[in-house]
Design an enzyme around this catalytic site. Structure first.
Site, PDB file in Angstrom:
ATOM      1  N   LYS A 208     -10.362 -91.674 -58.804  1.00 35.29           N
ATOM      2  CA  LYS A 208     -11.269 -92.638 -59.437  1.00 35.29           C
ATOM      3  C   LYS A 208     -12.249 -91.898 -60.357  1.00 35.29           C
ATOM      4  CE  LYS A 208     -14.648 -96.054 -57.995  1.00 35.29           C
ATOM      5  NZ  LYS A 208     -15.268 -96.724 -56.860  1.00 35.29           N
ATOM      6  N   GLU A 214     -10.701 -81.079 -54.851  1.00 37.52           N
ATOM      7  CA  GLU A 214      -9.343 -80.896 -54.310  1.00 37.52           C
ATOM      8  C   GLU A 214      -8.299 -81.391 -55.306  1.00 37.52           C
ATOM      9  OE1 GLU A 214     -11.885 -82.289 -52.767  1.00 37.52           O
ATOM     10  OE2 GLU A 214     -11.969 -81.711 -50.653  1.00 37.52           O
ATOM     11  N   GLY A 268     -13.043 -96.712 -53.202  1.00 31.02           N
ATOM     12  CA  GLY A 268     -11.914 -95.797 -53.018  1.00 31.02           C
ATOM     13  C   GLY A 268     -11.011 -96.169 -51.853  1.00 31.02           C
ATOM     14  N   ARG A 269     -11.617 -96.507 -50.705  1.00 36.18           N
ATOM     15  CA  ARG A 269     -10.800 -96.763 -49.510  1.00 36.18           C
ATOM     16  C   ARG A 269     -10.109 -98.125 -49.527  1.00 36.18           C
ATOM     17  NH1 ARG A 269     -15.863 -95.573 -48.571  1.00 36.18           N
ATOM     18  NH2 ARG A 269     -17.364 -97.058 -47.779  1.00 36.18           N
ATOM     19  N   GLU A 354     -15.651 -94.415 -42.543  1.00 37.70           N
ATOM     20  CA  GLU A 354     -16.400 -94.165 -43.777  1.00 37.70           C
ATOM     21  C   GLU A 354     -17.242 -95.400 -44.136  1.00 37.70           C
ATOM     22  OE1 GLU A 354     -14.294 -93.154 -47.478  1.00 37.70           O
ATOM     23  OE2 GLU A 354     -15.068 -91.132 -47.287  1.00 37.70           O
ATOM     24  N   HIS A 385       2.634 -90.615 -24.197  1.00 36.56           N
ATOM     25  CA  HIS A 385       2.906 -89.320 -23.564  1.00 36.56           C
ATOM     26  C   HIS A 385       1.806 -88.310 -23.868  1.00 36.56           C
ATOM     27  CE1 HIS A 385       7.025 -90.452 -22.362  1.00 36.56           C
ATOM     28  NE2 HIS A 385       6.841 -91.320 -23.342  1.00 36.56           N
ATOM     29  N   LYS A 513     -19.902 -81.121 -49.422  1.00 40.76           N
ATOM     30  CA  LYS A 513     -19.292 -80.779 -50.720  1.00 40.76           C
ATOM     31  C   LYS A 513     -20.271 -79.958 -51.541  1.00 40.76           C
ATOM     32  CE  LYS A 513     -17.180 -85.212 -51.710  1.00 40.76           C
ATOM     33  NZ  LYS A 513     -17.044 -86.221 -52.724  1.00 40.76           N
TER      34      LYS A 513
HETATM   35  C1  G6Q Z   1     -13.358 -93.806 -50.356  1.00 44.06           C
HETATM   36  C2  G6Q Z   1     -14.077 -92.684 -50.876  1.00 44.06           C
HETATM   37  C3  G6Q Z   1     -13.315 -91.397 -50.950  1.00 44.06           C
HETATM   38  C4  G6Q Z   1     -12.597 -91.180 -52.269  1.00 44.06           C
HETATM   39  C5  G6Q Z   1     -12.189 -89.717 -52.378  1.00 44.06           C
HETATM   40  C6  G6Q Z   1     -11.460 -89.410 -53.639  1.00 44.06           C
HETATM   41  O1  G6Q Z   1     -13.813 -94.904 -50.267  1.00 44.06           O
HETATM   42  O2  G6Q Z   1     -14.674 -93.039 -52.055  1.00 44.06           O
HETATM   43  O3  G6Q Z   1     -12.409 -91.216 -49.898  1.00 44.06           O
HETATM   44  O4  G6Q Z   1     -11.502 -92.021 -52.377  1.00 44.06           O
HETATM   45  O5  G6Q Z   1     -13.318 -88.905 -52.258  1.00 44.06           O
HETATM   46  O6  G6Q Z   1     -12.264 -89.694 -54.738  1.00 44.06           O
HETATM   47  P1  G6Q Z   1     -11.648 -89.782 -56.170  1.00 44.06           P
HETATM   48  O7  G6Q Z   1     -10.670 -90.894 -56.192  1.00 44.06           O
HETATM   49  O8  G6Q Z   1     -12.804 -90.015 -57.085  1.00 44.06           O
HETATM   50  O9  G6Q Z   1     -10.961 -88.466 -56.443  1.00 44.06           O
END
Ligand code: G6Q
Length: 551
Positions: A208, A214, A268-269, A354, A385, A513
């Site tokens: 996003k 990463e 994002g989630r 989250e 198990h 971070k």
């Molecule tokens: C979810 C968060 C988080 C996000 C990641 C990746 O709700 O916002 O998990 O999706 O940190 O972020 P980017 O999509 O910006 O790389």
């Protein structure tokens, strides 16, 4: 809530009183009511989902008091605000509109007076064209070969949602193979790339913000791998971006026409319903992606228009609240009896923890009660198990959701009956246990001495009275999967409202971070910032040993 704190409300106090009475009761006693299943279950015959919540430690009065609490929380009002594009993410001043992404009615949804449906529809159309072209071999790699492998590079919400759905819908997959790379640990991308041919591989950079360390690191590694073999011009055929940050995407070198739009109003989630779900559309086809959206839209309507007493996500939320805030249950287990759902609990872990892992309320004050639970889970029967031991005989109360399917996707011998026998047995065992008398009679019948019976009996007793919900669905399809995900999304939303926390930000992931950004130069030989004694010594030893300066 105004000046009134949650715990001092009449509704909370009534629940407290009810808890004092209820904790003396057992599910064995409660089930003397032969009509209990009918009272505490919901059958949705359209989407064919059964939600049985009768194995919860509640009476009809508890249920009524829980619903009273939901009413106090004004869940309906908040839900309408969310669906209509109000900026309910207060800390980030954003709307929360994943529901618009799957708004199959196409009724207008406004943000600042602009209908967002037109941009959502054109983004969906672009996804449709691209996924169709890719699947039909009309999108070629730089050397003219068909794309057969897709690598989604993204993390958190830009990985877990599409990864969970692709795994869940593998049965329906007839497109290219999909790989998900998320970890900055270089072995993640290494293990994927070593299997692939650059000429037939497409990278989806799902981010996003397009600034996530990463993802950017993995994307750069993928770019070097590809351009090292096919040259810089090949990027146009082998890289697409799913992002809001056009500027950064262009700087990275991805063509403007290969950008799939995303918006600030998508959390994002909850972004699998938007362009972050492009891998899903390529994997199972756009029509199936739409079925997924339809299932979620169906539950959106159920959530918006069903009275609380029959509203599945509202009831799921209220029951979770009951155990979390009155029984002191700190965890909640989600246990799908389907191997295809093996990423589901991990996905929910992010979505729930989250969203509601927060201690500050709407008014900026620290809450005086528990909020979001620890979510754990894995697929049945595997977890039977391993960690079920603690569920059955440990000292902690872990309410469980059992998710099962009436029809398997693959009929293989009697596998499904065996799987589902466990799906039915486990909640029964948790609820009703195995008493001291039953244990000793069993041991006697097996020929144990009275001394052994005396010694062994306490170890073999199952106290029972452990609550669970059973979700039983006809079949795992894109539509029922969409519905299942939306049920949990709305459950999480309702709980956030009940606890008065903003479920839509995630500032808690920031500090680590920022500190890592500060430490990185120190691991590359530059001087760094002040640290505590422990961190300082660990970094020093890391640097010395990494550079072979001491043994
Ligand atoms: C979810 C968060 C988080 C996000 C990641 C990746 O709700 O916002 O998990 O999706 O940190 O972020 P980017 O999509 O910006 O790389």
């Amino acid at each position: 809530m105004g000046k009134l704190t949650l715990r001092s409300t009449l509704q909370w106090k009534n629940l407290e009183k009810n808890y004092k009475q209820i904790k003396k009761l057992t599910l064995r006693e409660l089930f003397k009511d032969k009509d209990r299943y009918n009272k505490f279950s919901i059958h949705d015959d359209n989407i064919r989902i059964i939600f049985d919540y009768s194995k919860n430690i509640i009476t009809s009065s508890t249920f009524k008091l829980l619903i009273d609490f939901v009413k106090l929380s004004k869940v309906n009002e908040y839900a309408r605000k969310m669906f209509s594009g109000e900026k309910i993410n207060l800390t980030e001043k954003r709307a929360v509109l994943h529901t618009a992404l799957r708004n199959r009615s196409n009724n207008p949804v406004y943000i600042n007076g602009n209908d967002v449906m037109s941009q959502i529809n054109s983004a969906l159309l672009k996804m449709k064209k691209f996924s169709n072209n890719l699947r039909n071999g009309r999108w070629f790699g730089a050397t003219g070969k068909k794309i057969v492998d897709i690598v989604n590079i993204g993390i958190g919400g830009s990985c877990l949602g599409p990864k969970m759905v692709c795994e869940a819908l593998k049965y329906y997959a007839d497109g290219p193979s999909i790989y998900f790379v998320s970890n900055v640990d270089g072995t993640d991308i290494y293990e994927v790339l070593k299997k692939l041919n650059p000429e037939t591989t497409l990278f989806m950079i799902a981010s996003k913000t397009f600034t996530t360390l990463e993802t950017v690191t993995n994307a750069l590694t993928a770019r070097s791998w590809l351009t090292g073999k096919l040259g810089i011009k090949a990027i146009a055929n082998h890289f697409v971006a799913l992002s809001t940050n056009t500027k950064k995407v262009l700087e990275f070198g991805i063509d403007r026409q290969n950008i799939f739009e995303l918006w600030d109003f998508v959390n994002g989630r909850c972004s699998l319903w938007a362009s972050i779900g492009l891998s899903i559309a390529c994997f199972v086809g756009f029509d199936k992606f739409v079925e997924l959206l339809e299932g979620a839209h169906y539950i959106d309507q159920h959530f918006l228009n069903t009275p609380y007493e029959k509203n599945i996500p509202v009831i799921m939320a209220a029951l979770g609240f009951w155990y979390n805030n009155f029984f002191g249950a700190s965890a909640h287990a989600v246990l799908p009896y389907s191997q295809y759902l093996h990423v589901f609990s991990a996905y929910l872990q992010q979505n729930d923890m989250e969203s509601n892992g927060k201690a500050i309320n709407f008014e900026g004050k620290r809450v005086t009660y528990e909020t979001g639970p620890i979510i754990l889970g894995d697929v049945g029967t595997n977890c039977q198990h391993s960690f079920y031991q603690l569920f059955h005989q440990g000292t902690k109360l872990i309410p469980c959701d059992f998710i099962g399917f009436i029809n398997p996707l693959r009929e293989i011998g009697d596998h499904h009956e065996k799987l589902m026998a466990s799906y039915f047995a486990q909640p029964e065992a948790l609820a009703f246990g195995f008493t001291r008398n039953q244990v000793s009679e069993n041991l006697k019948a097996a020929g144990f001495s009275s001394a052994d019976i005396k010694a062994l009996t306490p170890h073999k007793v199952f106290e029972g009275n452990k609550p669970s919900n059973s979700i039983l669905i006809d079949k795992l399809t894109p539509k029922t999967l969409g519905a299942l995900i939306a049920l949990y999304e709305h459950k999480i939303f309702v709980q956030g409202i009940m606890w008065c926390v903003n479920s839509f930000d995630q500032f808690g992931v920031e500090l680590g971070k920022t500190l890592a950004d500060g430490i990185l130069p120190e691991l590359k030989g530059q001087t760094g910032k002040e640290h505590d004694n422990s961190t300082k010594n660990l970094i020093k030893l890391f640097n010395l040993r990494r550079n072979n300066m001491i043994l």
